[in-house]
Scaffold this motif. Structure first.
Motif, PDB file in Angstrom:
ATOM      1  N   ASP A 792       0.874  -1.262   0.125  1.00 14.95           N
ATOM      2  CA  ASP A 792       0.063  -0.114  -0.088  1.00 14.95           C
ATOM      3  C   ASP A 792       0.746   1.084   0.019  1.00 14.95           C
ATOM      4  O   ASP A 792       1.697   1.291   0.676  1.00 14.95           O
ATOM      5  CB  ASP A 792      -0.816  -0.054   1.179  1.00 14.95           C
ATOM      6  N   ASP A 794       0.088   5.472  -0.063  1.00 16.36           N
ATOM      7  CA  ASP A 794      -1.229   6.425   0.134  1.00 16.36           C
ATOM      8  C   ASP A 794      -0.467   7.806  -0.196  1.00 16.36           C
ATOM      9  O   ASP A 794      -1.433   8.668  -0.460  1.00 16.36           O
ATOM     10  CB  ASP A 794      -1.729   6.205   1.315  1.00 16.36           C
ATOM     11  N   ALA A 795       0.641   8.246   0.285  1.00 14.52           N
ATOM     12  CA  ALA A 795       1.027   9.612   0.293  1.00 14.52           C
ATOM     13  C   ALA A 795       2.542   9.957   0.213  1.00 14.52           C
ATOM     14  O   ALA A 795       3.058   9.075   0.492  1.00 14.52           O
ATOM     15  CB  ALA A 795       0.330  10.366   1.613  1.00 14.52           C
ATOM     16  N   PRO A 809      -1.268  13.480  -1.857  1.00 11.63           N
ATOM     17  CA  PRO A 809      -2.100  12.073  -1.678  1.00 11.63           C
ATOM     18  C   PRO A 809      -1.575  11.281  -2.900  1.00 11.63           C
ATOM     19  O   PRO A 809      -1.512  11.813  -4.246  1.00 11.63           O
ATOM     20  CB  PRO A 809      -3.494  12.458  -1.662  1.00 11.63           C
ATOM     21  N   GLN A 811      -3.040   8.676  -5.535  1.00 11.49           N
ATOM     22  CA  GLN A 811      -4.371   7.988  -5.844  1.00 11.49           C
ATOM     23  C   GLN A 811      -4.312   6.663  -7.125  1.00 11.49           C
ATOM     24  O   GLN A 811      -2.991   6.802  -7.394  1.00 11.49           O
ATOM     25  CB  GLN A 811      -5.217   8.870  -6.746  1.00 11.49           C
ATOM     26  N   ARG A 823       4.127   3.751  -8.784  1.00  8.88           N
ATOM     27  CA  ARG A 823       2.841   4.477  -7.970  1.00  8.88           C
ATOM     28  C   ARG A 823       3.063   6.030  -8.411  1.00  8.88           C
ATOM     29  O   ARG A 823       1.514   6.454  -8.577  1.00  8.88           O
ATOM     30  CB  ARG A 823       2.728   4.258  -6.814  1.00  8.88           C
ATOM     31  N   TYR A 844       4.554   6.629   2.231  1.00  6.28           N
ATOM     32  CA  TYR A 844       4.051   5.772   3.187  1.00  6.28           C
ATOM     33  C   TYR A 844       2.436   5.415   2.875  1.00  6.28           C
ATOM     34  O   TYR A 844       1.906   5.960   2.049  1.00  6.28           O
ATOM     35  CB  TYR A 844       4.216   6.439   4.521  1.00  6.28           C
ATOM     36  N   GLY A 845       2.144   4.094   3.443  1.00  8.28           N
ATOM     37  CA  GLY A 845       0.807   3.604   3.483  1.00  8.28           C
ATOM     38  C   GLY A 845       0.355   3.250   4.875  1.00  8.28           C
ATOM     39  O   GLY A 845       1.116   3.020   5.570  1.00  8.28           O
ATOM     40  N   ASP A 846      -0.977   2.991   4.785  1.00  5.45           N
ATOM     41  CA  ASP A 846      -1.474   2.880   6.131  1.00  5.45           C
ATOM     42  C   ASP A 846      -1.893   1.087   6.362  1.00  5.45           C
ATOM     43  O   ASP A 846      -2.308   0.774   7.403  1.00  5.45           O
ATOM     44  CB  ASP A 846      -2.666   3.874   6.444  1.00  5.45           C
ATOM     45  N   GLN A 847      -1.749   0.422   5.176  1.00  4.69           N
ATOM     46  CA  GLN A 847      -2.151  -1.058   5.277  1.00  4.69           C
ATOM     47  C   GLN A 847      -0.751  -1.644   5.644  1.00  4.69           C
ATOM     48  O   GLN A 847       0.105  -1.408   4.874  1.00  4.69           O
ATOM     49  CB  GLN A 847      -2.692  -1.325   3.902  1.00  4.69           C
ATOM     50  N   LYS A 857       4.191  -1.339   8.687  1.00  7.40           N
ATOM     51  CA  LYS A 857       3.672  -0.554   7.606  1.00  7.40           C
ATOM     52  C   LYS A 857       4.642  -0.130   6.570  1.00  7.40           C
ATOM     53  O   LYS A 857       5.807   0.107   6.859  1.00  7.40           O
ATOM     54  CB  LYS A 857       3.000   0.677   8.298  1.00  7.40           C
TER      55      LYS A 857
END
Length: 869
Positions: A792, A794-795, A809, A811, A823, A844-847, A857
């Motif tokens: 994952d 994310d940002a 962010p 997407q 990505r 980073y990602g949160d999953q 993470k």
């Protein structure tokens, strides 16, 4: 943060609390104020400097003591014992204990004269040696600065054999800052000796302290600490309780190796109380005693029983020592059609008290020994199989345990060129479960709900699995996509999983390292070193750096033994571990020196020696130590490990997290350039902690660079290579690397930290660690973010001069339509101050990184690019 730096506080607290429970009524002067005798006792007698010429030659009814030589010292499976040519051995026709000669010593007791190994004796040879750790034989807070090891009795007269280690008492250096609060008197004016006594046909060595006190009055020792280090090498067991590190009210502590000689320890003064168990150290206390003044005296200290192989052999030896009789139970473990090897069979009595265990041989047979009158329950266990039990009445001596039949899963992990190192996991699907047994049995626990986690170097492995539905996950770190497959296992059949692993992340000319990995050579890790290497290679790590506490070592010999040089390169290193509160530091590269204690470990304390027994223990300051380290011929780099928290460098030096100023400049080193900012942790977790410290140093003009490392002490809970430091090295082949190249690139910040995400950041031709000159008031950063599709993202955080100026962010539509692993790829304009700036990028990602690294993470952080107008 990890043991032992975090646990030292608790060890100190435990020692204070435990000793405080003893007799605190005595008032004892110290060595500088005690009145002395008009006629002090003479020095304790010395024996023969060599002893019996053939100390392993004892027959029935004989014991021997003498020097042992290299050809008589067998290798141990992992080479952890520290015995050497010219040490002393006590032996009879059954057992042997090796005592180190006087002089500098390995591990934590620096003075020789202590046990360094043991084994059984067969045919005049020492066999089945254990991976012996360390036992501390302490009076108060002191032990003997050994000046002489001699043979008092070589056994040739038919009596016991005795080896004596003698010298002056002095505080045990690495524990002294903890023990000084409990024992004011360091006893440095008292001559002492430790006698090791082995009788003919005996199963145990008696340990006896002797004292020659020059004091006019008696001396109360305070509660006696019995300490054991490196206890994760050999699991600890308490009779009746089972496998545990808690020894309160224990009459014995037993250290067990199922394949080798095991040993037990009993304090003569009674049970071990006020249990301490921290970071591989186990300790217990017995009551104080009095050392008479103006005379020689003795005190029975302990008994060391030796037996084996495994716990059952040790239990037989202990029963003989205690005068008890046991009955043998023989039997077989079968799957209903054929006997099964490799099962451990555990025995408990009718009250649930743990008794013993044994392992089935190639024919499925086992023999174990239990009390004559005990009704017992036997349980057979082996990873990947169902368990089986059998009740055995007190009069019975045979048993058959039948386990349900199993199937197998065969995995072949490969790319187009052939087999690859891989992580293979088998997890239960709906309706399946993992067989377990009580913790007291001492079986390794499953890893995070996995039946198996295996690391085949060639990608090929076959694993036993109970019938039912299971999920198989095959991976090779963060640069590859996963293979996941649901399988149904049938008894008696093998299910094949063909795992074609696709490398999708572009890391051309980069290789990734973990600069903080512990193994069984560390006091607080039980991980087999070869398994640690396998796990790192399986997760795609090219630079696994072995950093055992206080011991210079490298993974490279193990990499070569595995034939894995094309996958990885090991650099010799150490985690220099100050137990005096100023922290832990990785030092690399080093060259191990086998002629020096602990492979030539840097010394952060000074202490008495054989030549200077009156010298006081002195802790060296960090700046003094760092300067000495940098002066070594290897010119190593120092990495400040886990810099925050109890017993760590930034707190010790008083680094203010807001101002970046230090309150103790005398402890502050101005020359370190690398900090372990990420210790088994991620960007968001550290953003207001060690990341802030790092940014304060950068803002203060220090060129200090970040690394991320696992600090893995146990691969079940802390995977090697999360996070990792990915370094620009100009090659993808580990065989082309040198320690100097890696050192210079890490120290120069030409790297980024990856917890699953990969970053390529440039300002013109400048990469992390470089200066981008002439960029004007605005610099343009080109940033590419890559991650395998199972990770994952994310940002992105954009940080300039310590401030997050933008969070972008990510997407789904930002991914490259022709390559979804990319990505995000774009440019970012950042401001540049008149006197220059620096920029750091983080993604980073949160999953979490399930199913490969549970609980971790994903993230990545670049080192700074320096910007000049």
């Amino acid at each position: 943060m990890r043991a032992p730096h975090k646990t030292l506080f608790f060890l100190a607290f435990s020692l204070v609390a435990a000793a405080g429970c003893g007799d605190d009524t005595a008032s004892t002067p110290d060595a500088t104020t005690a009145p002395t005798c008009a006629t002090p006792p003479g020095p304790l007698a010395l024996g023969d400097p060599d002893g019996h010429a053939a100390p392993l030659s004892a027959g029935p009814g004989e014991a021997r003591a003498g020097r042992i030589h290299a050809a008589q010292l067998p290798a141990t499976p992992q080479g952890l014992v520290t015995w050497a040519d010219g040490d002393f051995v006590l032996a009879n026709n059954k057992i042997a204990l090796v005592i180190e000669d006087a002089g500098p010593s390995d591990l934590y007791d620096p003075w020789g004269g202590r046990p360094v190994g043991l084994g059984r004796v067969e045919g005049g040879a020492l066999v089945d040696p254990a991976e012996f750790g360390e036992v501390f034989l302490i009076t108060g807070r002191s032990t003997i600065v050994t000046e002489h090891v001699t043979v008092i009795a070589d056994g040739s007269d038919g009596g016991p054999a005795i080896v004596r280690a003698s010298g002056r008492l002095a505080p045990l250096p690495f524990l002294d800052n903890l023990l000084v609060a409990l024992y004011f008197d360091d006893l440095r004016d008292v001559d002492a000796a430790i006698d090791y006594v082995l009788a003919p046909d005996a199963d145990a060595v008696d340990v006896i302290y002797r004292y020659a006190s020059p004091r006019a009055g008696d001396t109360d020792t305070g509660a006696v600490l019995h300490g054991f280090m490196y206890t994760r090498r050999m699991p600890s067991e308490v009779p009746g309780t089972g496998f545990t590190d808690q020894i309160n009210r224990a009459p014995w502590l037993q250290l067990v190796d199922d394949q080798a000689t095991s040993w037990g320890y009993a304090a003569v003064d009674g049970t071990l109380n006020n249990s301490i168990a921290q970071a591989g150290f186990i300790g217990g206390f017995t009551s104080s005693f009095t050392i008479p003044g103006c005379t020689e005296s003795m005190h029975d200290h302990a008994k060391i029983v030796i037996g084996g192989p495994g716990l059952d052999g040790l239990e037989q030896a202990r029963a003989r020592v205690e005068g008890r009789t046991l009955r043998a139970i023989t039997g077989t473990v079968t799957d209903g059609t054929a006997p099964v090897a490799g099962f451990r069979v555990h025995a408990v009595d009718g009250t649930g008290a743990y008794l013993t265990r044994a392992t089935t041989d190639a024919t499925g047979a086992f023999t174990l020994h239990v009390p004559d009158d005990a009704d017992v329950t036997l349980t057979a266990y082996q990873r990947g199989w169902p368990t089986a039990t059998a009740e055995v009445a007190a009069a019975a001596t045979t048993a058959t345990l039948t386990v349900a039949p199993i199937g197998h899963v065969h995995v072949h992990a490969h790319d187009a060129a052939g087999g690859l190192p891989a992580r293979v996991q088998i997890m239960p699907a709906t309706g399946s479960s993992i067989p377990t047994v009580p913790d007291a049995f001492g079986e390794p626990t499953p890893t995070s709900g996995r039946l198996h986690v295996a690391y085949p170097i060639d990608g090929d492995v076959t694993l036993p699995v109970p019938p039912g539905d299971w999920n198989v996950v095959v991976s090779r770190g963060y640069e590859y996509e996963l293979v996941e497959q649901a399988v149904t296992v049938t008894a008696g059949a093998t299910t094949d999983v063909d795992a074609l692993l696709e490398r999708v992340v572009d890391t051309t000319d980069q290789q990734c390292g973990d600069f903080h990995i512990h193994t069984i050579r560390s006091n607080d890790s039980g991980d087999d070193a070869t398994e640690k290497v396998r796990s790192g290679l399986a997760d795609g790590l090219e630079l696994p750096v072995r950093t055992d506490h206080e011991y210079v070592n490298s993974f490279q010999p193990l990499i070569e033994a595995l034939g894995a040089e094309r996958w990885a390169y090991g650099i010799t290193s150490i985690e220099m571990t100050s137990f005096q509160l100023w922290g832990h530091m990785n030092v690399f590269p080093l060259e191990a020196d086998p002629t020096k204690p602990n492979g030539g470990a840097p010394q952060w304390q000074d202490w008495p020696t054989k030549a200077s027994p009156d010298k006081a223990v002195r802790t060296l300051g960090p700046v003094e130590v760092f300067q000495a380290v940098r002066a070594r011929p290897e010119h190593p780099t120092i990495i400040i490990n886990h810099p925050r928290g109890t017993s760590n460098y930034f707190d010790y030096a008083g680094l203010d997290p807001i101002t970046g100023l230090v309150s103790h400049p005398e402890y502050w080193d101005e020359d370190f350039t690398v900090v372990e900012v990420f210790n088994d942790s991620d960007w968001l977790h550290n953003r207001d902690g060690t990341v802030r410290d790092w940014f304060n140093l950068l803002d203060g003009g220090r060129e200090v660079y970040a690394v991320g490392s696992s600090d893995s002490h146990g691969i079940k809970s802390s995977p090697v290579g999360y996070p990792r430091t990915c370094i620009a090295l100009g090659t993808d082949d580990p065989r082309e690397l040198t320690p100097e190249l890696v050192r210079d690139q890490v120290a120069g910040g030409h790297s980024f930290v990856s917890g699953g995400i990969y970053l390529d950041a440039t300002v013109g031709a400048a990469h992390p660690g470089d200066v981008a000159a002439g960029v004007g008031a605005t610099a343009t950063v080109d940033l590419r973010v890559q991650a395998a599709t199972w990770i994952d993202v994310d940002a992105i955080d954009v940080v300039v001069d310590g401030e997050t100026i933008d969070t972008i962010p990510i997407q789904a539509g930002d991914a490259d339509p022709t390559n979804p692993v990319v990505r995000w790829h774009d440019t970012i304009d950042v401001p540049v101050a008149a006197n220059g700036s620096w920029v750091v990028l983080a993604a980073y990602g949160d999953q979490t990184l399930e199913p490969v690294h549970p609980g971790r993470k994903p993230f990545a952080v670049t080192n700074p690019i320096w910007l000049q107008r």
